[in-house]
Scaffold this motif. Structure first.
Motif, PDB file in Angstrom:
ATOM      1  N   LYS A 159       0.833  -1.208   0.000  1.00 17.76           N
ATOM      2  CA  LYS A 159       0.000   0.000   0.000  1.00 17.76           C
ATOM      3  C   LYS A 159       0.865   1.255   0.000  1.00 17.76           C
ATOM      4  N   LEU A 160       1.928   1.258   0.805  1.00 19.76           N
ATOM      5  CA  LEU A 160       2.820   2.408   0.856  1.00 19.76           C
ATOM      6  C   LEU A 160       3.495   2.646  -0.491  1.00 19.76           C
ATOM      7  N   GLU A 161       3.969   1.568  -1.095  1.00 21.96           N
ATOM      8  CA  GLU A 161       4.647   1.686  -2.392  1.00 21.96           C
ATOM      9  C   GLU A 161       3.703   2.170  -3.480  1.00 21.96           C
ATOM     10  N   ALA A 162       2.410   1.842  -3.330  1.00 24.06           N
ATOM     11  CA  ALA A 162       1.403   2.281  -4.299  1.00 24.06           C
ATOM     12  C   ALA A 162       0.913   3.697  -4.002  1.00 24.06           C
ATOM     13  N   GLY A 163       1.440   4.300  -2.921  1.00 23.10           N
ATOM     14  CA  GLY A 163       1.050   5.660  -2.572  1.00 23.10           C
ATOM     15  C   GLY A 163      -0.291   5.754  -1.879  1.00 23.10           C
ATOM     16  N   GLU A 164      -0.806   4.623  -1.397  1.00 21.24           N
ATOM     17  CA  GLU A 164      -2.090   4.625  -0.704  1.00 21.24           C
ATOM     18  C   GLU A 164      -1.906   5.089   0.739  1.00 21.24           C
ATOM     19  N   ALA A 165      -2.937   5.710   1.277  1.00 17.08           N
ATOM     20  CA  ALA A 165      -2.903   6.178   2.659  1.00 17.08           C
ATOM     21  C   ALA A 165      -3.060   5.006   3.613  1.00 17.08           C
ATOM     22  N   LEU A 166      -2.416   5.114   4.762  1.00 16.69           N
ATOM     23  CA  LEU A 166      -2.558   4.116   5.815  1.00 16.69           C
ATOM     24  C   LEU A 166      -3.324   4.731   6.978  1.00 16.69           C
ATOM     25  N   SER A 167      -4.102   3.903   7.636  1.00 19.34           N
ATOM     26  CA  SER A 167      -4.792   4.356   8.846  1.00 19.34           C
ATOM     27  C   SER A 167      -3.788   4.404   9.988  1.00 19.34           C
ATOM     28  N   LEU A 168      -4.153   5.076  11.070  1.00 20.07           N
ATOM     29  CA  LEU A 168      -3.281   5.116  12.243  1.00 20.07           C
ATOM     30  C   LEU A 168      -3.028   3.710  12.783  1.00 20.07           C
ATOM     31  N   THR A 169      -4.031   2.851  12.714  1.00 19.99           N
ATOM     32  CA  THR A 169      -3.874   1.470  13.163  1.00 19.99           C
ATOM     33  C   THR A 169      -2.822   0.758  12.327  1.00 19.99           C
ATOM     34  N   ASP A 204      13.912   3.202   9.994  1.00 23.77           N
ATOM     35  CA  ASP A 204      14.368   4.109   8.951  1.00 23.77           C
ATOM     36  C   ASP A 204      13.641   3.838   7.631  1.00 23.77           C
ATOM     37  N   GLU A 205      13.311   2.576   7.379  1.00 21.56           N
ATOM     38  CA  GLU A 205      12.559   2.210   6.173  1.00 21.56           C
ATOM     39  C   GLU A 205      11.143   2.787   6.240  1.00 21.56           C
ATOM     40  N   LEU A 206      10.505   2.652   7.382  1.00 22.83           N
ATOM     41  CA  LEU A 206       9.155   3.187   7.560  1.00 22.83           C
ATOM     42  C   LEU A 206       9.172   4.714   7.468  1.00 22.83           C
ATOM     43  N   ALA A 207      10.153   5.327   8.078  1.00 20.05           N
ATOM     44  CA  ALA A 207      10.256   6.789   8.050  1.00 20.05           C
ATOM     45  C   ALA A 207      10.426   7.303   6.630  1.00 20.05           C
ATOM     46  N   GLU A 208      11.128   6.544   5.803  1.00 21.23           N
ATOM     47  CA  GLU A 208      11.358   6.957   4.426  1.00 21.23           C
ATOM     48  C   GLU A 208      10.047   7.130   3.653  1.00 21.23           C
ATOM     49  N   TYR A 209       9.083   6.267   3.941  1.00 19.55           N
ATOM     50  CA  TYR A 209       7.788   6.374   3.270  1.00 19.55           C
ATOM     51  C   TYR A 209       7.079   7.674   3.611  1.00 19.55           C
ATOM     52  N   PHE A 210       7.323   8.176   4.811  1.00 20.63           N
ATOM     53  CA  PHE A 210       6.607   9.364   5.269  1.00 20.63           C
ATOM     54  C   PHE A 210       7.397  10.649   5.067  1.00 20.63           C
ATOM     55  N   ARG A 211       8.674  10.523   4.787  1.00 20.62           N
ATOM     56  CA  ARG A 211       9.526  11.704   4.629  1.00 20.62           C
ATOM     57  C   ARG A 211       9.028  12.596   3.496  1.00 20.62           C
ATOM     58  N   GLU A 225       1.458  16.077   3.154  1.00 19.84           N
ATOM     59  CA  GLU A 225       0.172  15.454   2.875  1.00 19.84           C
ATOM     60  C   GLU A 225      -0.337  14.648   4.056  1.00 19.84           C
ATOM     61  N   LEU A 226       0.584  14.190   4.913  1.00 20.02           N
ATOM     62  CA  LEU A 226       0.241  13.288   5.994  1.00 20.02           C
ATOM     63  C   LEU A 226      -0.302  14.069   7.180  1.00 20.02           C
ATOM     64  N   ALA A 227      -1.558  13.897   7.458  1.00 24.39           N
ATOM     65  CA  ALA A 227      -2.169  14.565   8.601  1.00 24.39           C
ATOM     66  C   ALA A 227      -2.487  13.505   9.649  1.00 24.39           C
ATOM     67  N   ILE A 228      -1.632  13.394  10.609  1.00 24.87           N
ATOM     68  CA  ILE A 228      -1.840  12.418  11.675  1.00 24.87           C
ATOM     69  C   ILE A 228      -2.296  13.188  12.896  1.00 24.87           C
ATOM     70  N   ASP A 229      -3.503  12.917  13.339  1.00 28.04           N
ATOM     71  CA  ASP A 229      -4.065  13.633  14.467  1.00 28.04           C
ATOM     72  C   ASP A 229      -4.088  12.720  15.696  1.00 28.04           C
ATOM     73  N   ASP A 230      -3.017  12.043  15.925  1.00 25.63           N
ATOM     74  CA  ASP A 230      -2.923  11.150  17.067  1.00 25.63           C
ATOM     75  C   ASP A 230      -1.570  11.393  17.703  1.00 25.63           C
ATOM     76  N   GLY A 231      -1.546  11.970  18.875  1.00 25.45           N
ATOM     77  CA  GLY A 231      -0.314  12.383  19.525  1.00 25.45           C
ATOM     78  C   GLY A 231       0.696  11.278  19.694  1.00 25.45           C
ATOM     79  N   ARG A 232       0.271  10.104  20.130  1.00 19.60           N
ATOM     80  CA  ARG A 232       1.199   9.022  20.381  1.00 19.60           C
ATOM     81  C   ARG A 232       1.853   8.582  19.082  1.00 19.60           C
ATOM     82  N   ILE A 233       1.059   8.387  18.041  1.00 22.11           N
ATOM     83  CA  ILE A 233       1.611   7.969  16.762  1.00 22.11           C
ATOM     84  C   ILE A 233       2.453   9.121  16.187  1.00 22.11           C
ATOM     85  N   GLN A 234       1.961  10.354  16.321  1.00 23.63           N
ATOM     86  CA  GLN A 234       2.711  11.501  15.824  1.00 23.63           C
ATOM     87  C   GLN A 234       4.073  11.562  16.477  1.00 23.63           C
ATOM     88  N   SER A 235       4.135  11.379  17.783  1.00 28.86           N
ATOM     89  CA  SER A 235       5.428  11.456  18.453  1.00 28.86           C
ATOM     90  C   SER A 235       6.334  10.334  17.999  1.00 28.86           C
TER      91      SER A 235
END
Length: 188
Positions: A137-147, A161-168, A173-183
């Protein structure tokens, strides 16, 4: 307020540090004692909720949630309440009780003071998660839920570092409104 700064609740500061893996206990017996103490406090806290529901004055409940929770930073209040429901959902799975029945009765116990009764319908549809499916899903540019993001974050199959690369590249565009996940996301 950080979990290390908060006064003792069900868990002491030492208990929180132990559960986070931030402290090591001196012996196997110390670890057993700590785990038993956490289990005992959690059990007794759960039993205390009946008294809180029946006897804690509404004013005090409001002071806890309207005042203290409203003053928490970011999404900490949301995280705390979601985590409480999550813990109760998982705890119900460990018993012979049906979560929908518990939820129905809990909501109606809360509503009876207002002279109301509620119909509660819970429809659960389960979907399996896998790192490969989410990586696709990440490679296809699809959005992921917080879960889904949390699942990847907790997985040993994907490096941080691999996961962070997807979000860098998608930061704006990424609007994460969850403090724990955001941190967790900003700690990459």
């Amino acid at each position: 307020m950080d979990g290390n700064e908060r006064p003792r609740g069900i868990l002491s500061q030492a208990d929180r540090a132990y559960l986070r893996g931030e402290s090591e206990l001196a012996s196997t017996q110390s670890e057993r004692n700590t785990r038993a103490r956490i289990r005992d406090r959690t059990y007794n806290a759960m039993c205390d909720f009946e008294l809180l529901v029946e006897r804690l004055p509404e004013r005090d409940r409001r002071l806890i949630f309207e005042k203290r929770f409203e003053n928490m930073d970011g999404a900490a209040a949301f995280d705390a309440l979601v985590s409480a429901v999550s813990f109760l959902y998982r705890a119900t799975e460990d018993t012979s009780l049906d979560f929908e029945t518990v939820l129905h009765e809990g909501i109606n116990m809360a509503e009876v003071r207002g002279g109301r009764v509620a119909s509660v319908d819970l429809d659960l549809t389960f979907h399996s998660l896998s790192v490969e499916q989410l990586r696709h899903k990440l490679e296809a540019g699809e959005a992921l839920s917080l879960t889904e993001i949390a699942y990847l974050h907790d997985s040993d199959e994907i490096r941080m570092d691999e996961l962070a690369e997807y979000f860098r590249d998608a930061d704006e565009e990424l609007a994460i409104d969850d403090g724990r996940i955001q941190s967790k996301m900003t700690n990459f």
